[in-house]
Design a protein around this motif. Structure first.
Motif, PDB file in Angstrom:
ATOM      1  N   ILE A  16      21.199   2.153  -0.678  1.00 13.36           N
ATOM      2  CA  ILE A  16      19.756   2.358  -0.481  1.00 13.36           C
ATOM      3  C   ILE A  16      19.335   2.253   0.985  1.00 13.36           C
ATOM      4  O   ILE A  16      18.150   2.192   1.276  1.00 13.36           O
ATOM      5  CB  ILE A  16      18.928   1.354  -1.330  1.00 13.36           C
ATOM      6  N   ASN A  17      20.292   2.230   1.902  1.00 16.35           N
ATOM      7  CA  ASN A  17      19.918   2.166   3.325  1.00 16.35           C
ATOM      8  C   ASN A  17      18.985   3.300   3.703  1.00 16.35           C
ATOM      9  O   ASN A  17      19.247   4.447   3.352  1.00 16.35           O
ATOM     10  CB  ASN A  17      21.138   2.379   4.225  1.00 16.35           C
ATOM     11  N   GLY A  18      17.937   2.975   4.459  1.00 14.67           N
ATOM     12  CA  GLY A  18      17.099   4.019   5.029  1.00 14.67           C
ATOM     13  C   GLY A  18      16.203   4.710   4.031  1.00 14.67           C
ATOM     14  O   GLY A  18      15.473   5.620   4.383  1.00 14.67           O
ATOM     15  N   MET A  19      16.268   4.284   2.774  1.00 12.41           N
ATOM     16  CA  MET A  19      15.326   4.865   1.821  1.00 12.41           C
ATOM     17  C   MET A  19      13.933   4.327   2.108  1.00 12.41           C
ATOM     18  O   MET A  19      13.785   3.214   2.604  1.00 12.41           O
ATOM     19  CB  MET A  19      15.714   4.436   0.409  1.00 12.41           C
ATOM     20  N   LYS A  20      12.930   5.128   1.747  1.00  9.76           N
ATOM     21  CA  LYS A  20      11.570   4.627   1.948  1.00  9.76           C
ATOM     22  C   LYS A  20      11.265   3.558   0.904  1.00  9.76           C
ATOM     23  O   LYS A  20      11.817   3.589  -0.203  1.00  9.76           O
ATOM     24  CB  LYS A  20      10.570   5.775   1.863  1.00  9.76           C
ATOM     25  N   PRO A  21      10.381   2.604   1.218  1.00  9.11           N
ATOM     26  CA  PRO A  21      10.109   1.492   0.307  1.00  9.11           C
ATOM     27  C   PRO A  21       9.762   1.939  -1.112  1.00  9.11           C
ATOM     28  O   PRO A  21      10.193   1.321  -2.079  1.00  9.11           O
ATOM     29  CB  PRO A  21       8.911   0.800   0.952  1.00  9.11           C
ATOM     30  N   ASN A  22       8.972   3.041  -1.206  1.00  6.31           N
ATOM     31  CA  ASN A  22       8.559   3.431  -2.546  1.00  6.31           C
ATOM     32  C   ASN A  22       9.740   3.918  -3.382  1.00  6.31           C
ATOM     33  O   ASN A  22       9.772   3.699  -4.588  1.00  6.31           O
ATOM     34  CB  ASN A  22       7.460   4.488  -2.463  1.00  6.31           C
ATOM     35  N   ARG A  23      10.745   4.544  -2.717  1.00  9.75           N
ATOM     36  CA  ARG A  23      11.935   4.988  -3.460  1.00  9.75           C
ATOM     37  C   ARG A  23      12.712   3.770  -3.965  1.00  9.75           C
ATOM     38  O   ARG A  23      13.250   3.770  -5.062  1.00  9.75           O
ATOM     39  CB  ARG A  23      12.857   5.835  -2.575  1.00  9.75           C
ATOM     40  N   ILE A  24      12.776   2.746  -3.121  1.00  8.73           N
ATOM     41  CA  ILE A  24      13.516   1.547  -3.494  1.00  8.73           C
ATOM     42  C   ILE A  24      12.817   0.832  -4.652  1.00  8.73           C
ATOM     43  O   ILE A  24      13.460   0.369  -5.587  1.00  8.73           O
ATOM     44  CB  ILE A  24      13.688   0.641  -2.258  1.00  8.73           C
ATOM     45  N   THR A  25      11.493   0.824  -4.582  1.00 11.82           N
ATOM     46  CA  THR A  25      10.734   0.223  -5.683  1.00 11.82           C
ATOM     47  C   THR A  25      11.005   0.978  -6.983  1.00 11.82           C
ATOM     48  O   THR A  25      11.194   0.380  -8.044  1.00 11.82           O
ATOM     49  CB  THR A  25       9.235   0.245  -5.362  1.00 11.82           C
ATOM     50  N   GLU A  26      11.046   2.307  -6.870  1.00 11.18           N
ATOM     51  CA  GLU A  26      11.337   3.107  -8.061  1.00 11.18           C
ATOM     52  C   GLU A  26      12.689   2.744  -8.656  1.00 11.18           C
ATOM     53  O   GLU A  26      12.891   2.817  -9.857  1.00 11.18           O
ATOM     54  CB  GLU A  26      11.342   4.604  -7.711  1.00 11.18           C
ATOM     55  N   ARG A  27      13.636   2.367  -7.770  1.00 11.98           N
ATOM     56  CA  ARG A  27      14.974   2.046  -8.252  1.00 11.98           C
ATOM     57  C   ARG A  27      15.069   0.642  -8.831  1.00 11.98           C
ATOM     58  O   ARG A  27      16.135   0.239  -9.256  1.00 11.98           O
ATOM     59  CB  ARG A  27      15.984   2.247  -7.128  1.00 11.98           C
TER      60      ARG A  27
END
Lengths: 372, 410, 262, 302
Positions: free
Chosen positions: C73-84
């Protein structure tokens, strides 16, 4: 209490809408439209004054068709978005003819509406050529020559009288200036003895024009034809003089304004500008000016004589037609000559005034002098 | 804190006002009193103006300070006008006996308007309605999205020129141009939004201003296609299933089109506010970092608000072109963007009735303000300042829609 | 059991300042683990790297949601990480102050909903159903956290402890498998802290959550954590069970050092 | 490649840049301290020029010599424009210090409209000639087509004002108070800084530089009217943002870049698109450096 206030203001607002609905048949109404507030008010106000003077004159002699003449003055701030609303308002007031509008853009936006309601329009100042030449507006007439007439005069003067060959054509990117410059460019290109070495638009209101002056110099031009108004023109000539460049500067009616000489000072010396034929010695014009000075205690402003002539032409046409009918008025306008502040004029089938033209002027010793 | 004074008369305030009047008259002295006539090199001393400034300064600053004190005092207290209005509104809504006749009367007046008034009034009202749509559109960007936008007129221009150009080159009808104008403005919004929406606050403001000016300059300079500064003329008014309506008919038709468009815009804006997207926008406006951590795609949300708001400008532009039958680049300058911005903020950002009122005041009252002619813009400028100082939330502030639950214990 | 969070050699530089230095650690499913260290040791920066607020200079962050594949998840935007499936709270409370408590939780549901612009405008049956559902779900979450009394209050009007709990409720609404709590007990009184401990334990058990927290309150850390990581000056200096950490000389020195410095 | 032509264009770019800089300095200063886009800054510049014209004409009728006219009318312009600046702040901005940014922006727009129309009504809508207060320096006669005395004065004053403001902000007590206020208004109040005074002084200095700009630019252009502030103000704002708003050297750098872009764009491409070059350049710079060239990136604490 609050509720009552609210209802009252609502009633007031609605009643305001109803104002202007009633039609009065006891008088003949003439609409006067143009910018009366804002930046361009100085172009619109003299027309109102001219129309008032003419109408006062006619009313003193019994009006027209046995009725008094009444002016309906409306402000379009030269905005094409506002002009149609002004046109519908004037039509609602029951006007039979219009003196105006002032700016070409606003005029064109309003013309369609007048055409639909069969109302003749005479503008003292809308010079954009297609207004008459496109044939789209048979109800449109003007007491000023179109831009192309001015451009052809300027080009002829530069090439044949002054004998310059390498011309830089500049304009202010606005409707009037750019239109003129484009005509000048095409006339030079059609001629055999001149070429356009530079064609550029400059930014109106900018703080400095030295870059474009460098460019003119670099292009090796020996004359500049400038299409636009006096504020930019005076900055241009001042900076040209400051750089010690010797080049002929030819401009248009927008520059043939005493403010130009006042602002540019010594740099204005020798500048050429085209402007309407000087008819100020015409007896009618002399009288119009005297009336103006008597009533407003100042000299008449821009397009005053044109507006005076336009109002005269419209009223005379109504009198000649013996009716306020559209067909009758327009045919009277094109078939009869009328003596005005611009001399004896009539209108051709396009609506342009016959007998109205331009001459060249030069600033000599701080005043514009007509070059014969 | 010193106790604030409720009394109208107060010695300290009087002293402050005297000082203010003195300073005002000193500072404005050269411009108010001396007038140079450069033509015949004479100086006109207008001492009357000095007296005017002293009097205006004294009374003005006294009333100003009094109002400021009153405002501070009342801070925290709720807004009475707002409560009266919303109370009235609630009563109207909840009482079906009143609601139906009132609604019917309003609909009737709106529908019959062109027939009970003049063509001119209809025309002016149509213009006001166009500005309502513009205001509501810009409100999506500023009010919902919190994005400061100073180039909104460019999108208005996209709509207007879409119809003008499509008609000029392909004889496309108004009804086809209308959705296309919105679509193009939407796409232009995306195109502009992608590079600029990373910027914050004032930087965003200046870049949107820049884009607006760039578009205007291109329209102005690209003569062969756009007609240059003269613009495009003789654009047909809307037709009704191919029937030629004459002037009166088409003015009325344009009016009804705008009424319908305003109704649709209001429904869309209300539904948007009251949805997942609307909540996301609101959260983003409150705190971008937290919103992002809650799974909201900031860039996407901003783009949605930006492009959607732009789309309404596109629709409004098409109608404007059809109404005036002429478009010129000058109609879409910075001042136009500023006017729409003022409508939104003056009326009350985020508040639909506020924006309606703002647009009406702006178009209709200004129309009749012509009596004051040259003072019009002066008064407008002063009103903007006074409004922002005393009613920064606008004439009808937004009443935030709250999601609430009615459960046991709640 | 697989590591739900696996961080390898994470480094974060700000200009010349190295805030996190080569930290590697992993968190197992169902654990409650803590990250402790003196002020300015880089704990929050570490969280920000994991949740995507910062893009780490070097290193790799992998997550492995239960029953799913491991992903980077490096460099993903916060909202993408939250989705995950990573939910977080903030050290300095970042609630949506002018929205109600219920709305704050509803915002948390954002990434689990689908309604787009068209859905919002047309408001078809599926959108209406979804809107009803999100309200219900949010209310359930408030029930779990014990905030229903405040449901219709504006977030800014809540008492401090309740604001902290609302942060957790909001994070829970994103349906996380890993909950990252940044100093959840900061500013709480002992009673509130005890309630919080019980809440975290309950959540772990009923929601099958993994909990990763930053905390200064040692009573909370020691009573909750199954595993503790200690950072100082950006580097990981120790890890282990609470008892091991209590004995660790480097940890004691780091904390004492902090006292001397202060 | 014509070197002479290039040099000429560079020179006109520098002139234009220093004209923008004289206005941008005040803009950036006010923004730096209270984060307000003072839309009416251009109007202060216009009022400065008008005041100077009025006093210059008065003195001229009294037969005072040129250099003295320049000095005295400049001094009056500075004093009165500063007065307008301070009163404007008291009326339109001070009550809004804690209000949303947008409210303050609208208030500033209102102020700008008000001041323009105030001068329009009280003075005139016409263009007025502005006297050439700076005489031609004889030693410049040989290179007159390259640089004029007015250009030299404008360039020099720009640099002097920049250095003066930088020193003021870096080393003086009021400068330190300004920097503190710009960082955190509440904290500044707590440590005993009179924030109201600091803001007033900021407006005073900003307006004074605008007035100096107004006089010099008006004498360069040779004419003024009530509208000259608007476009110049916008351009100066663009320049300040380009350089990094809030930074004094940034404002000057941004102005020079803007001036050179416009002038070279005019010279080698077309002046039809002069403003397009300027704006495109701005967008380009902000895309890669979202806080401008010398602006400090906004770091946000999470």
């Amino acid at each position: 209490m609050k509720k009552i206030l609210f209802v009252c203001s609502l009633v007031l607002l609605v009643s305001v809408f109803f104002v202007g609905c009633q039609k009065d048949t006891g008088v003949i109404k003439i609409g006067v439209a143009g910018p009366h507030t804002g930046d361009l008010a100085s172009y619109g106000i003299p027309t109102v004054k001219a129309a008032e003077l003419v109408v006062a004159d006619w009313n003193a002699n019994g009006g027209v068709l046995g009725k008094k003449i009444e002016l309906v003055v409306e402000d379009d701030v030269c905005d094409p978005k506002v002009a149609p609303d002004v046109a519908t308002k004037l039509i609602g007031e029951g006007v039979v003819g219009i003196v105006g509008h002032i700016c070409s853009g606003a005029t064109e936006a309003a013309l369609g509406i007048y055409l639909d309601s069969s109302i003749p329009v005479i503008s003292p100042s809308a010079t954009n050529p297609p207004l008459t030449k496109s044939g789209a507006y048979p109800n449109f007439f003007r007491t000023i020559a179109p831009d192309d007439a001015q451009a052809i005069l300027e080009v002829d003067f530069v090439l044949n009288t002054l004998g310059k060959t390498r011309i830089a054509v500049l304009h202010d990117k606005q409707s009037y200036g750019k239109g003129l410059a484009e005509f000048a460019k095409s006339f030079i290109e059609q001629s055999s003895n001149g070429e356009v070495v530079l064609f550029e638009g400059i930014q109106a209101d900018a703080v400095d024009y030295s870059a474009v002056i460098n460019k003119v110099e670099n292009a090796g031009a020996d004359a500049i034809i400038y299409g636009g108004y006096h504020p930019e023109a005076s900055k241009l000539v001042s900076q040209i003089k400051e750089k010690g460049i010797n080049i002929a500067f030819i401009s248009d009616d927008g520059v043939k304004d005493d403010t130009f000489i006042e602002v540019a000072g010594s740099a204005a010396e020798g500048v050429y500008a085209s402007g309407p034929n000087d008819t100020t010695q015409d007896p009618i014009a002399v009288k119009a000016r005297e009336n103006h000075v008597a009533k407003y205690s100042e000299e008449p402003g821009a397009f005053f004589y044109n507006a005076y002539a336009a109002t005269q032409a419209l009223l005379t046409a109504i009198a000649n037609a013996e009716s306020t009918d559209y067909e009758a008025i327009t045919s009277a306008l094109t078939s009869n000559y009328v003596d005005t502040t611009l001399g004896s004029i009539s209108f051709d089938e396009n609506g342009d005034a016959i007998g109205v033209g331009f001459s060249m002027f030069q600033v000599q010793n701080g005043v514009y002098v007509e070059i014969k | 804190m010193k106790p604030l004074n409720k009394d109208l008369f107060n010695m300290k305030r009087l002293k402050v006002s005297l000082a203010m009047a003195f300073w005002l008259s000193v500072v404005t002295f050269p411009i108010m009193v001396i007038k140079i006539n450069t033509i015949n090199d004479t100086v006109i001393w207008r001492w009357g103006n000095l007296a005017l400034i002293v009097i205006l300064g004294l009374f003005g600053s006294y009333i100003w300070n009094y109002a400021l004190d009153r405002m501070k005092e009342r801070k925290g207290e709720s807004n009475r006008l707002k409560e009266t209005l919303s109370g009235l509104y609630q009563r109207l809504r909840s009482n079906p006996k009143v609601k139906k006749p009132v609604l019917a009367a309003v609909v009737l007046v709106i529908a019959a308007f062109p027939f009970i008034t003049s063509m001119y009034s209809t025309s002016i009202l149509t213009t006001a309605l166009i500005y309502v749509v513009l205001g509501l559109g810009l409100n999506i960007i500023i009010g919902l999205g919190g994005l400061l936008h100073l180039g909104y007129a460019a999108f208005f221009a996209v709509g207007a020129y879409t119809y003008a150009l499509l008609y000029q080159y392909f004889q496309i009808d108004f009804w086809i141009a209308l959705p296309l104008g919105g679509l193009f403005a939407f796409l232009f919004g995306l195109l502009v939004g992608i590079p600029v929406l990373r910027l914050r606050g004032d930087y965003l403001a200046i870049v949107t201003l820049a884009f607006g000016e760039i578009l205007r300059i291109i329209l102005n300079n690209w003569g062969p296609v756009t007609g240059g500064p003269d613009g495009i003329s003789r654009i047909p008014r809307p037709s009704f299933f191919g029937i030629d309506l004459k002037l009166q008919g088409s003015i009325n038709l344009t009016y009804y089109i705008m009424v319908l468009m305003v109704v649709i815009t209001i429904i869309v804006v209300r539904r948007l506010e009251d949805s997942r997207i609307g909540r996301a926008l609101e959260a983003m406006k409150e705190d971008e970092v937290a919103a992002e951590a809650m799974g909201i795609d900031i860039m996407k949300s901003k783009l949605t608000a930006f492009a959607l708001g732009s789309m309404w400008a596109g629709f409004a532009g098409v109608v404007m072109a059809a109404k005036t039958t002429k478009v010129t680049p000058d109609s879409f300058g910075l001042m136009e963007s500023v006017i729409v911005l003022c409508i939104v903020v003056l009326g009350g950002m985020g508040s639909i009735p506020g924006i309606l009122l703002g647009a009406f005041i702006f178009k209709i009252v200004m129309e009749y303000f012509r009596v004051f002619a040259m003072y019009r813009m002066l008064i407008f400028g002063a009103v903007l300042v006074i409004m922002m100082v005393f009613k920064p939330d606008g004439l009808i502030p937004k009443i935030r829609r709250k999601y609430t639950v009615e459960k046991e214990g709640a | 059991m697989a590591a739900v969070l696996d961080v390898q050699n994470l480094t974060m530089d700000f200009g010349g300042l190295r805030a996190v230095n080569d930290v590697s650690l992993s968190v197992q499913e169902g654990q409650i683990v803590s990250l402790i260290g003196p002020n300015g040791a880089g704990k929050t920066t570490f969280f920000n790297c994991v949740t995507g607020v910062y893009n780490p200079t070097r290193g790799a962050i992998h997550i492995c949601p239960p029953g799913k594949k491991q992903q980077k998840i490096n460099g993903m935007k916060p909202n993408r990480i939250t989705e995950r499936g990573l939910g977080r709270t903030f050290q300095n409370i970042r609630l949506f102050q002018n929205m109600t408590v219920l709305e704050n939780v509803m915002i948390g549901r954002h990434s689990r909903l689908n309604a787009g612009i068209l859905g919002a405008i047309l408001r078809g049956p599926s959108t209406k159903k979804e809107e009803y559902q999100v309200k219900e779900d949010s209310y359930r979450i408030l029930e779990k956290i014990g905030l229903t009394v405040f449901a219709n209050e504006l977030a800014k009007n809540l008492p401090y402890g309740a604001q902290r709990r609302l942060e957790i409720a909001r994070a829970l609404a994103t349906d996380p498998f890993l909950l990252l709590l940044d100093e959840p007990a900061a500013g709480m009184n002992p009673q509130e802290t005890q309630d919080l401990i019980r809440l975290i334990l309950t959540l772990r058990d009923t929601e099958q959550l993994t909990v990763f927290l930053i905390e200064h309150d040692m009573s909370l850390v020691m009573s909750l954590s199954e595993n503790i990581f200690v950072v100082d000056y950006g580097s990981l200096i120790a890890q282990g069970s609470p008892d091991e950490i209590k004995q660790n000389q480097r940890v004691i020195k780091a904390y004492l050092g902090e006292v001397v410095d202060a | 490649m014509n070197v002479q032509y290039l040099l000429n264009l560079l020179m006109s770019g520098l002139t234009k840049g220093s004209i923008y800089a004289l206005i941008a300095l005040g803009y950036t200063m006010v923004y730096g301290i209270i984060k307000l886009i003072n839309f009416a800054h251009g109007e202060i510049y216009m009022i400065g020029a008008f005041t100077a014209l009025i006093f210059a004409s008065l003195l001229h009728y009294m037969g005072v010599n040129m250099i003295l006219i320049l000095v005295i009318s400049m001094a009056f312009a500075v004093v009165f424009a500063s007065g307008y600046g301070i009163i404007m702040e008291k009326i339109a901005y001070k009550p809004l210090r804690d209000a949303p940014r947008l409210s303050a922006l609208i208030s500033a727009i209102g102020m700008s409209l008000f001041l323009q129309n105030y001068v329009l009504i009280i003075q005139t809508e016409r263009f007025l000639p502005f006297p050439r207060l700076i005489p031609d320096f004889p030693f410049l006669a040989p290179i007159q087509s390259f640089i004029s005395s007015r250009q030299i004065v404008i360039l020099a004053v720009t640099l002097v004002v920049m250095v003066f403001l930088s020193i003021l902000i870096k080393f003086t007590k009021i400068g330190k108070a300004m920097r503190a206020t710009s960082q955190d208004k509440t904290m500044s109040l707590l440590v005993g800084i009179n924030v109201n005074k600091v803001v007033s002084v900021t407006f005073l200095i900003g307006s004074a530089t605008a007035a100096i700009g107004g006089v010099l630019i008006a004498t360069y252009m040779g004419q003024i009217n009530y509208k000259i502030g608007f476009l110049a103000g916008i351009k100066a704002f663009v320049a300040a943002v380009l350089g990094g708003i809030g930074s004094i050297p940034g404002a000057v750098l941004g102005s020079f870049i803007l001036g050179l872009t416009e002038s070279l764009g005019t010279g080698y491409i077309s002046s039809d698109y002069e403003d397009v070059f300027a704006f495109l350049f701005l967008i380009l710079i902000l895309t890669f450096r979202p806080s401008g060239i010398l602006g400090k990136p906004e770091t946000q604490k999470v």
